[in-house]
Motif scaffolding. Structure first.
Motif, PDB file in Angstrom:
ATOM      1  N   ARG A   7      18.833   0.437  18.944  1.00  0.00           N
ATOM      2  CA  ARG A   7      17.429   0.302  18.563  1.00  0.00           C
ATOM      3  C   ARG A   7      16.664   1.380  19.297  1.00  0.00           C
ATOM      4  O   ARG A   7      16.370   1.268  20.470  1.00  0.00           O
ATOM      5  N   GLN A  77       2.310   2.950  19.820  1.00  0.00           N
ATOM      6  CA  GLN A  77       3.385   2.004  20.071  1.00  0.00           C
ATOM      7  C   GLN A  77       3.208   1.326  21.419  1.00  0.00           C
ATOM      8  O   GLN A  77       2.261   1.585  22.163  1.00  0.00           O
ATOM      9  N   ARG A 150       3.643  -5.327  16.269  1.00  0.00           N
ATOM     10  CA  ARG A 150       4.386  -5.745  15.081  1.00  0.00           C
ATOM     11  C   ARG A 150       5.571  -6.646  15.451  1.00  0.00           C
ATOM     12  O   ARG A 150       6.357  -6.333  16.338  1.00  0.00           O
ATOM     13  N   ASP A 151       5.673  -7.778  14.748  1.00  0.00           N
ATOM     14  CA  ASP A 151       6.789  -8.728  14.888  1.00  0.00           C
ATOM     15  C   ASP A 151       6.914  -9.305  16.293  1.00  0.00           C
ATOM     16  O   ASP A 151       7.993  -9.790  16.658  1.00  0.00           O
ATOM     17  N   ASN A 153       7.325  -7.913  18.968  1.00  0.00           N
ATOM     18  CA  ASN A 153       8.472  -7.220  19.561  1.00  0.00           C
ATOM     19  C   ASN A 153       8.042  -6.530  20.847  1.00  0.00           C
ATOM     20  O   ASN A 153       7.237  -5.596  20.817  1.00  0.00           O
ATOM     21  N   SER A 155       9.815  -4.664  22.757  1.00  0.00           N
ATOM     22  CA  SER A 155      10.691  -3.543  23.095  1.00  0.00           C
ATOM     23  C   SER A 155       9.938  -2.223  23.078  1.00  0.00           C
ATOM     24  O   SER A 155       8.911  -2.080  22.402  1.00  0.00           O
ATOM     25  N   ALA A 158       7.938  -0.436  19.863  1.00  0.00           N
ATOM     26  CA  ALA A 158       7.373  -1.382  18.900  1.00  0.00           C
ATOM     27  C   ALA A 158       6.018  -0.863  18.407  1.00  0.00           C
ATOM     28  O   ALA A 158       5.154  -0.500  19.204  1.00  0.00           O
ATOM     29  N   ASN A 170       1.039 -11.347  21.428  1.00  0.00           N
ATOM     30  CA  ASN A 170       1.190  -9.973  20.936  1.00  0.00           C
ATOM     31  C   ASN A 170      -0.129  -9.354  20.512  1.00  0.00           C
ATOM     32  O   ASN A 170      -0.164  -8.220  20.035  1.00  0.00           O
TER      33      ASN A 170
END
Length: 395
Positions: A7, A77, A150-151, A153, A155, A158, A170
């Motif tokens: 990823r 991001q 987003r989602d 996430n 990480s 993201a 989030n």
């Protein structure tokens, strides 16, 4: 380290629907009206100049522009806080949020859920206006939607978007002075939360290949590692990483996988790039025992090193070996659901790092003795660093 799907973060080019002079003037007027209606929410209305610093969100990570790129359309991001210019967000009294002098922009003047946020030349449009409210939401008034990861996430890489405000984690953001969430660590210095003396205490019989200097040099590849959150969290993450590395390598004694019979098994022929270094060249190496051709390819791409063609670098260069281990720790979830880094930063517990590294073979009662061995090492290392190990030790 077992099989995982890479990823890696990337950058998506953006688009902007062009408008004529009259239309852009109307849009700017709309934005001005929106902000005039609720100036107290912005929290910057009394400032005559910008306030600059990182904005921290999910997983203790910062708003970041991909690859430190200032071009129009650069993805916005989430990424480990590192105090680079790519994370210095200027919060302006005119309602804009700027990086490199450009604005965070809802792509194509979009107002729908899922509209991507990217970097674009500031033009005064309502898609570049943001209100920071007391609930720690960052709202685009034109869309009546929140800046959203987003989602959910956490990480690195993201993407950020706008979404109907839900009050979820989030969509929550806090500001900090530049570097406030990071340890004062300079790569190659003693700023790492583990001193050389403590490292030697953890691994008294380690192979001379696994040098402390190699580890500290490798930190520059992932500046958020053991440098995010409180002093306790930073030390817990360092202890967790080193405990797993110690388990994988017999206390940092083994550089390569000991079972040579496994060597030919780590070439996935379904990958388009194949195994150019040889069928049996992608066996476990380094602190986390990097294995499989696709992991060598992904780690090499991320680190700017051709490991697919030169996998031996991981067993011949201590800094490269540590970098591959930190790459996995910070960016890969393996058989788990989150990266080991995120598990520690979000205080999910040491057990989730085991799941991400070798959960398919050890967790859920499959090999409790191996799990307990990792837990024992983590508790011992946490004690050396003077911190409590926290909850969630097992998987």
């Amino acid at each position: 380290m077992r099989s995982t799907t890479p990823r890696l973060g990337g950058r998506t080019s953006g688009r902007l629907v062009r408008v004529g002079f009259a239309a852009s003037t109307i849009l700017a007027a709309i934005a001005a009206t929106l902000f005039a209606a609720a100036p107290e929410k912005l929290g910057l209305a009394a400032e005559s100049s910008s306030s600059e610093g990182p904005i921290v969100g999910l997983a203790g990570k910062c708003i970041d522009v991909a690859e430190g790129n200032s071009a129009n359309g650069t993805a916005v991001q989430l990424f480990d806080c590192n105090s680079t210019d790519a994370q210095l967000v200027s919060r302006r009294a005119d309602g804009t949020l700027r990086v490199f002098g450009k604005c965070l922009d809802a792509r194509d003047f979009g107002t729908a859920d899922g509209t991507a946020v990217h970097l674009w030349d500031c033009h005064g449009g309502p898609n570049q206006q943001w209100v920071v409210n007391e609930a720690h939401d960052i709202v685009n008034p034109a869309a009546d939607k929140c800046l959203d990861v987003r989602d959910s996430n956490g990480s690195n890489g993201a993407r950020l978007q706008i979404w109907t405000c839900t009050g979820a984690a989030n969509q929550k953001w806090t500001t900090a002075k530049p570097g406030a969430r990071l340890a004062s660590r300079v790569p190659g210095s003693a700023g790492f939360v583990v001193s050389e003396a403590q490292f030697s205490q953890m691994f008294p019989n380690r192979n001379s290949f696994y040098t402390y200097s190699g580890l500290v040099t490798a930190l520059s590849a992932h500046p958020g590692f053991a440098a995010t959150g409180s002093d306790t969290v930073r030390k817990q993450e360092a202890a967790a990483f080193l405990a797993n590395a110690g388990h994988e390598t017999g206390g940092l004694q083994h550089i390569v996988e000991q079972n040579t019979a496994n060597y030919p098994h780590y070439c996935d022929p379904n990958q388009s790039y194949g195994c150019p270094a040889g069928q049996d060249a992608y066996y476990g190496r380094g602190p986390i025992q990097l294995s499989w051709n696709y992991n060598y390819k992904a780690a090499g791409d991320a680190l700017g090193i051709d490991l697919l063609n030169n996998p031996g670098l991981v067993q011949n260069d201590a800094a490269v070996a540590w970098k591959t281990a930190l790459w996995y720790w910070n960016t890969q979830s393996g058989p788990g659901t989150t990266t080991p880094h995120d598990s520690m930063v979000n205080q999910a517990g040491f057990g989730q790092t085991i799941r991400s590294i070798n959960g398919a073979l050890e967790c859920d009662g499959k090999n409790p003795a191996q799990v307990q061995s990792r837990v024992h090492s983590y508790q011992h290392f946490a004690h050396i660093l003077g911190v409590a190990p926290g909850a969630g030790l097992s998987c």
